[in-house]
Design a protein around this motif. Structure first.
Motif, PDB file in Angstrom:
ATOM      1  N   PHE A 333       0.839  -1.204   0.000  1.00  0.00           N
ATOM      2  CA  PHE A 333       0.000   0.000   0.000  1.00  0.00           C
ATOM      3  C   PHE A 333       0.874   1.253   0.000  1.00  0.00           C
ATOM      4  CE2 PHE A 333      -2.190   3.359   2.384  1.00  0.00           C
ATOM      5  CZ  PHE A 333      -3.313   3.528   1.585  1.00  0.00           C
ATOM      6  N   LEU A 334       1.921   1.266   0.834  1.00  0.00           N
ATOM      7  CA  LEU A 334       2.827   2.416   0.888  1.00  0.00           C
ATOM      8  C   LEU A 334       3.577   2.600  -0.430  1.00  0.00           C
ATOM      9  CD1 LEU A 334       4.401   2.144   4.461  1.00  0.00           C
ATOM     10  CD2 LEU A 334       2.612   3.703   3.677  1.00  0.00           C
ATOM     11  N   SER A 335       3.985   1.485  -1.043  1.00  0.00           N
ATOM     12  CA  SER A 335       4.714   1.604  -2.308  1.00  0.00           C
ATOM     13  C   SER A 335       3.809   2.120  -3.426  1.00  0.00           C
ATOM     14  CB  SER A 335       5.344   0.258  -2.696  1.00  0.00           C
ATOM     15  OG  SER A 335       4.358  -0.717  -2.910  1.00  0.00           O
ATOM     16  N   GLU A 336       2.517   1.764  -3.383  1.00  0.00           N
ATOM     17  CA  GLU A 336       1.584   2.292  -4.396  1.00  0.00           C
ATOM     18  C   GLU A 336       1.440   3.801  -4.258  1.00  0.00           C
ATOM     19  OE1 GLU A 336      -2.681   1.390  -6.482  1.00  0.00           O
ATOM     20  OE2 GLU A 336      -1.445  -0.139  -5.556  1.00  0.00           O
ATOM     21  N   LEU A 341       3.225   9.248  -6.332  1.00  0.00           N
ATOM     22  CA  LEU A 341       4.016  10.464  -6.142  1.00  0.00           C
ATOM     23  C   LEU A 341       5.068  10.600  -7.241  1.00  0.00           C
ATOM     24  CD1 LEU A 341       4.997  12.933  -4.540  1.00  0.00           C
ATOM     25  CD2 LEU A 341       6.324  11.366  -3.095  1.00  0.00           C
ATOM     26  N   ALA A 342       5.752   9.494  -7.565  1.00  0.00           N
ATOM     27  CA  ALA A 342       6.767   9.521  -8.620  1.00  0.00           C
ATOM     28  C   ALA A 342       6.142   9.892  -9.964  1.00  0.00           C
ATOM     29  CB  ALA A 342       7.455   8.162  -8.713  1.00  0.00           C
ATOM     30  N   MET A 343       4.927   9.403 -10.224  1.00  0.00           N
ATOM     31  CA  MET A 343       4.247   9.727 -11.473  1.00  0.00           C
ATOM     32  C   MET A 343       3.835  11.200 -11.506  1.00  0.00           C
ATOM     33  SD  MET A 343       1.960   6.234 -11.813  1.00  0.00           S
ATOM     34  CE  MET A 343       1.351   6.483 -13.477  1.00  0.00           C
ATOM     35  N   ALA A 344       3.465  11.753 -10.347  1.00  0.00           N
ATOM     36  CA  ALA A 344       3.137  13.186 -10.288  1.00  0.00           C
ATOM     37  C   ALA A 344       4.386  14.024 -10.571  1.00  0.00           C
ATOM     38  CB  ALA A 344       2.576  13.534  -8.907  1.00  0.00           C
ATOM     39  N   PHE A 345       5.531  13.594 -10.051  1.00  0.00           N
ATOM     40  CA  PHE A 345       6.787  14.307 -10.327  1.00  0.00           C
ATOM     41  C   PHE A 345       7.118  14.225 -11.814  1.00  0.00           C
ATOM     42  CE2 PHE A 345      11.487  14.204 -10.666  1.00  0.00           C
ATOM     43  CZ  PHE A 345      11.740  15.490 -10.224  1.00  0.00           C
ATOM     44  N   ASP A 346       6.864  13.067 -12.427  1.00  0.00           N
ATOM     45  CA  ASP A 346       7.087  12.917 -13.866  1.00  0.00           C
ATOM     46  C   ASP A 346       6.243  13.923 -14.651  1.00  0.00           C
ATOM     47  OD1 ASP A 346       7.662  11.129 -16.440  1.00  0.00           O
ATOM     48  OD2 ASP A 346       5.488  11.431 -16.313  1.00  0.00           O
ATOM     49  N   LEU A 429       0.625   9.330   8.314  1.00  0.00           N
ATOM     50  CA  LEU A 429       0.666  10.761   7.995  1.00  0.00           C
ATOM     51  C   LEU A 429       1.970  11.162   7.324  1.00  0.00           C
ATOM     52  CD1 LEU A 429      -1.001  12.273  11.200  1.00  0.00           C
ATOM     53  CD2 LEU A 429      -2.004  12.039   8.912  1.00  0.00           C
ATOM     54  N   LEU A 430       3.081  10.544   7.759  1.00  0.00           N
ATOM     55  CA  LEU A 430       4.394  10.919   7.222  1.00  0.00           C
ATOM     56  C   LEU A 430       4.728  10.205   5.914  1.00  0.00           C
ATOM     57  CD1 LEU A 430       6.566  11.112  10.469  1.00  0.00           C
ATOM     58  CD2 LEU A 430       5.532  12.984   9.154  1.00  0.00           C
ATOM     59  N   ASP A 435       2.862  12.051   0.931  1.00  0.00           N
ATOM     60  CA  ASP A 435       2.788  11.810  -0.518  1.00  0.00           C
ATOM     61  C   ASP A 435       1.653  12.616  -1.130  1.00  0.00           C
ATOM     62  OD1 ASP A 435       4.861  10.032  -0.255  1.00  0.00           O
ATOM     63  OD2 ASP A 435       3.620   8.232  -0.403  1.00  0.00           O
ATOM     64  N   PHE A 436       0.490  12.592  -0.467  1.00  0.00           N
ATOM     65  CA  PHE A 436      -0.669  13.307  -0.988  1.00  0.00           C
ATOM     66  C   PHE A 436      -0.407  14.824  -1.028  1.00  0.00           C
ATOM     67  CE2 PHE A 436      -4.844  15.366  -0.394  1.00  0.00           C
ATOM     68  CZ  PHE A 436      -5.468  14.910  -1.546  1.00  0.00           C
ATOM     69  N   VAL A 437       0.242  15.344   0.001  1.00  0.00           N
ATOM     70  CA  VAL A 437       0.568  16.781   0.035  1.00  0.00           C
ATOM     71  C   VAL A 437       1.511  17.147  -1.115  1.00  0.00           C
ATOM     72  CG1 VAL A 437       1.764  18.583   1.359  1.00  0.00           C
ATOM     73  CG2 VAL A 437       0.158  17.032   2.513  1.00  0.00           C
ATOM     74  N   LEU A 438       2.539  16.310  -1.330  1.00  0.00           N
ATOM     75  CA  LEU A 438       3.509  16.588  -2.397  1.00  0.00           C
ATOM     76  C   LEU A 438       2.871  16.442  -3.776  1.00  0.00           C
ATOM     77  CD1 LEU A 438       6.660  14.800  -0.919  1.00  0.00           C
ATOM     78  CD2 LEU A 438       6.221  17.259  -1.056  1.00  0.00           C
ATOM     79  N   ILE A 439       1.958  15.490  -3.932  1.00  0.00           N
ATOM     80  CA  ILE A 439       1.236  15.349  -5.198  1.00  0.00           C
ATOM     81  C   ILE A 439       0.374  16.587  -5.450  1.00  0.00           C
ATOM     82  CG2 ILE A 439      -0.618  14.078  -6.361  1.00  0.00           C
ATOM     83  CD1 ILE A 439       0.492  11.527  -5.035  1.00  0.00           C
ATOM     84  N   SER A 440      -0.313  17.040  -4.396  1.00  0.00           N
ATOM     85  CA  SER A 440      -1.136  18.253  -4.524  1.00  0.00           C
ATOM     86  C   SER A 440      -0.271  19.455  -4.882  1.00  0.00           C
ATOM     87  CB  SER A 440      -1.882  18.516  -3.211  1.00  0.00           C
ATOM     88  OG  SER A 440      -2.701  17.426  -2.862  1.00  0.00           O
TER      89      SER A 440
END
Length: 526
Positions: A333-336, A341-346, A429-430, A435-440
């Protein structure tokens, strides 16, 4: 004070296969047939490699080590088996500890040798020019000695599980990482024929790895006890499925079976298309392949046990097997979340810094991101497992769920679970929350860049490249956060609703990901 307890010298009784005592002579025929095959096969390998000088290469020297380890394992176990099956000699004295020592020594050696063989394949395929300088005879000898010197294990309950995670567990993770690196290298080879040739050199090793590690996944040989009370630890748990809907579980299994089949097929097709089509060997599609692999693994870890419960009723699970499932469920779940997040950075780099896209997002960076995702998941989840091991269980062993998860196990404990709850919330949360915050944040920067584009057509084109990813993010995080917070704070939400939500947030994203990307992404749809 005596250093050793005198009771240790009383003989132990081995009973063989419970319930099949009358069939022991018949069962012994199978073992007697297998033993000569193992003996002759591994001895032939050892002699052949020793005699043939052209085989004095790292790959074959490691193979000879594996053969020697297999011979040692057979020698340590077979004589006891046959005495038990043929002569009903059930008593075993201090030799029991000696046998235990050698079984675990040879098992850990075998795991270590498989790891070094994976490293050898990685060097041969990914760094062929440095093969002879890295893998010298001196390096091979040191590898074997070091693995043997670390194999003296005095197992007790918690220590045994920790040793398992830090030896077999770490070895399996490193083997997986080696093959991820190999896969990235192979996908970068221009010729399809050369790709198949490179992968063909790994087939036999992959088969050996699967034969060793799949049986270990059950962890059935680890019984968890405490020094104070045999009932203080959870020996086995009973998964009951969806509470309150037991009579309808056979019907619930129908959509879940269909969803699992759809998820595995869809994600398998995505991985096959990305691997086969060289034009898709770009960061965006490689990340999508990682997401598909993660989804297939997540379904594999949870759905078979879930369907077994739906079809046959409450299903017992050993404590170590339950912990193993918990570990992989949370790690995957964490890796997904991290892959999203990696795809959002892409997407951020592709839209906001498109001139640097090719230089920033290289194949090397993608492979390093994949390694970092696996490492983060393992590092975050292991403390949760260790916190479960400190708990004492003196109540019911019934887990009203379809799979083992952190708080479901912890709530069975008699002592305080506050550290487990605090760590679980903090870790969530961490990791997922951050991840959600960085994607946003990445999409806020993308929006700011897009709105500066001069034409509406350019706007639509930029948003079109993000549409599929945004849909997947919304599906994943909406279900995840809703399930997470209702489990912790939804005291008035019916229990069966919570369990169904927990199952849906593990199954719906793996189903929707290939569908969304298949519809939204022209290259995959074609």
């Amino acid at each position: 004070m005596e250093f050793f307890n005198s009771n240790i010298y009383k003989p132990f009784l081995l009973t063989g296969f419970p319930g099949l005592e009358d069939s022991h002579p018949v069962i012994s025929i199978l073992f007697c047939a297998l033993y000569p095959i193992a003996l002759m096969g591994n001895t032939t390998i050892l002699v052949f490699i020793q005699v043939e000088e052209s085989l004095h290469a790292p790959m074959y020297l490691f193979l000879s080590m594996l053969a020697a380890s297999d011979l040692g394992l057979c020698a340590a176990t077979l004589s006891t088996l046959l005495k038990l099956f043929w002569f009903d000699i059930l008593e075993i004295d201090f030799a029991c500890l000696i046998q235990m020592f050698f079984i675990h020594v040879f098992s850990l050696m075998k795991s270590g040798i498989l790891l070094t063989m994976a490293f050898e394949r990685y060097v041969a395929i990914s760094n062929p020019l440095r093969y002879t300088t890295i893998l010298t005879n001196s390096t091979i000898a040191k590898t074997d000695i070091i693995k043997l010197s670390c194999s003296d294990h005095r197992m007790n309950s918690s220590y045994g599980l920790i040793i398992l995670l830090t030896t077999f567990g770490v070895d399996s993770v490193l083997i997986l990482l080696s093959y991820l690196k190999i896969l990235v290298t192979v996908l970068g080879i221009a010729s399809r024929e050369e790709q198949f040739k490179a992968l063909n050199t790994c087939v036999s090793h992959i088969c050996a790895v699967l034969l060793v590690y799949i049986p270990i996944m059950d962890l059935g040989h680890l019984s968890v006890t405490t020094s104070n009370s045999a009932s203080a630890r959870l020996i086995a748990s009973l998964l009951t499925g969806v509470p309150g809907l037991e009579d309808f579980q056979i019907w619930i299994s129908i959509p879940f079976s269909f969803m699992c089949l759809l998820a595995v097929t869809g994600n398998g097709l995505v991985m096959a298309v990305v691997a086969w089509d060289r034009s898709l060997h770009e960061p965006m599609y490689l990340s999508l392949a990682m997401l598909a692999l993660n989804d297939v693994l997540l379904c594999t870890v949870t759905v078979p046990k879930m369907l077994l419960i739906f079809w046959q009723g409450p299903s017992p699970s050993t404590f170590p097997a339950c912990l193993t499932q918990m570990f992989f469920v949370h790690a995957l779940f964490l890796s997904e979340s991290a892959v999203l997040l990696a795809m959002a950075f892409d997407r951020y780099v592709a839209i906001c810094a498109h001139l640097h896209y090719a230089t920033l997002l290289t194949g090397s960076l993608i492979s390093k991101v994949g390694l970092a995702l696996v490492a983060r998941s393992v590092v975050v989840v292991i403390p949760g497992v260790l916190l479960i091991l400190r708990l004492y269980f003196c109540r019911s062993n019934v887990i009203r769920h379809t799979y083992c998860e952190n708080m479901g196990i912890a709530k069975l404990a008699c002592n305080s679970i506050a550290p487990n709850s605090i760590y679980g919330l903090t870790a969530a949360l961490l990791t997922t929350g951050l991840d959600f915050v960085l994607i946003s944040l990445s999409y806020w920067l993308i929006l700011r860049t897009v709105f500066r584009l001069p034409s509406r057509e350019a706007w639509m084109k930029a948003f079109g490249t993000c549409g599929a990813h945004i849909c997947v993010i919304l599906i994943f995080y909406t279900l995840a956060f809703f399930s997470f917070f209702t489990h912790r704070f939804g005291n008035h939400v019916p229990r069966h609703t919570l369990i169904l939500l927990a199952n849906l947030y593990l199954l719906v994203p793996p189903i929707m990901n290939p569908i969304v990307y298949g519809v939204k992404t022209k290259e995959i749809r074609v």
